[in-house]
Enzyme design. Structure first.
Site: not given
Ligand code: THU
Length: 134
Positions: A59, A93
């Site tokens: 995000e 985010c």
């Molecule tokens: N992550 C995201 O990209 N967006 C989210 O809303 C939650 C978590 C990613 C961060 C990390 O690379 C992986 O998901 C596990 O936390």
């Protein structure tokens, strides 16, 4: 809230971008796509690092791509994962998105077809905003 026109297209872009995720540690691959008021789309995927704390979520990657394109008024974000439950954006985010568009729509989706439409207002009812500093 139900999905609106263009939401499925935004989900498609997010799902494609998800393939660019760099998530060798968590294996949790996330794609995001932001549609702006100017009707442009900016996408991002999560980028992890061997120094785990440097990881950036999908995000925020999408939001920063939009801002770097000079496109700061967000209309909607689609967030896509491949799981049997819907994604939910982390608190960091939510706050970053609120800086630009505290009432934007948030479309949650899975590659398998689950869908939910909500708003950032609902996910983060009382954000810290630029006007709090004035
Ligand atoms: N992550 C995201 O990209 N967006 C989210 O809303 C939650 C978590 C990613 C961060 C990390 O690379 C992986 O998901 C596990 O936390």
């Amino acid at each position: 809230m139900s999905l609106g026109p263009g939401d499925e297209d935004l989900i498609k872009v997010a799902a494609l971008q998800r393939q660019r995720a760099h998530a060798p540690y968590s294996k949790y691959r996330v794609g995001a796509a932001i549609r702006t008021k100017r009707n442009k789309v900016h996408a991002g995927a999560n980028v992890e690092n061997a120094s785990y704390g440097l990881t950036v979520c999908a995000e925020r990657t999408a939001a920063f791509a939009a801002v770097n394109a000079g496109d700061k008024e967000f209309d909607a974000i689609a967030i896509v994962i491949d799981d049997d439950r819907l994604p939910t954006p982390c608190g960091a985010c939510r706050q970053v998105l609120a800086e630009f568009s505290p009432t934007m729509r948030v479309i949650l989706a899975t590659t398998g077809g689950l869908r939910k439409a909500t708003t950032l207002r609902e996910l983060l009812p009382d954000p810290f905003l630029p006007e709090n500093l004035t």
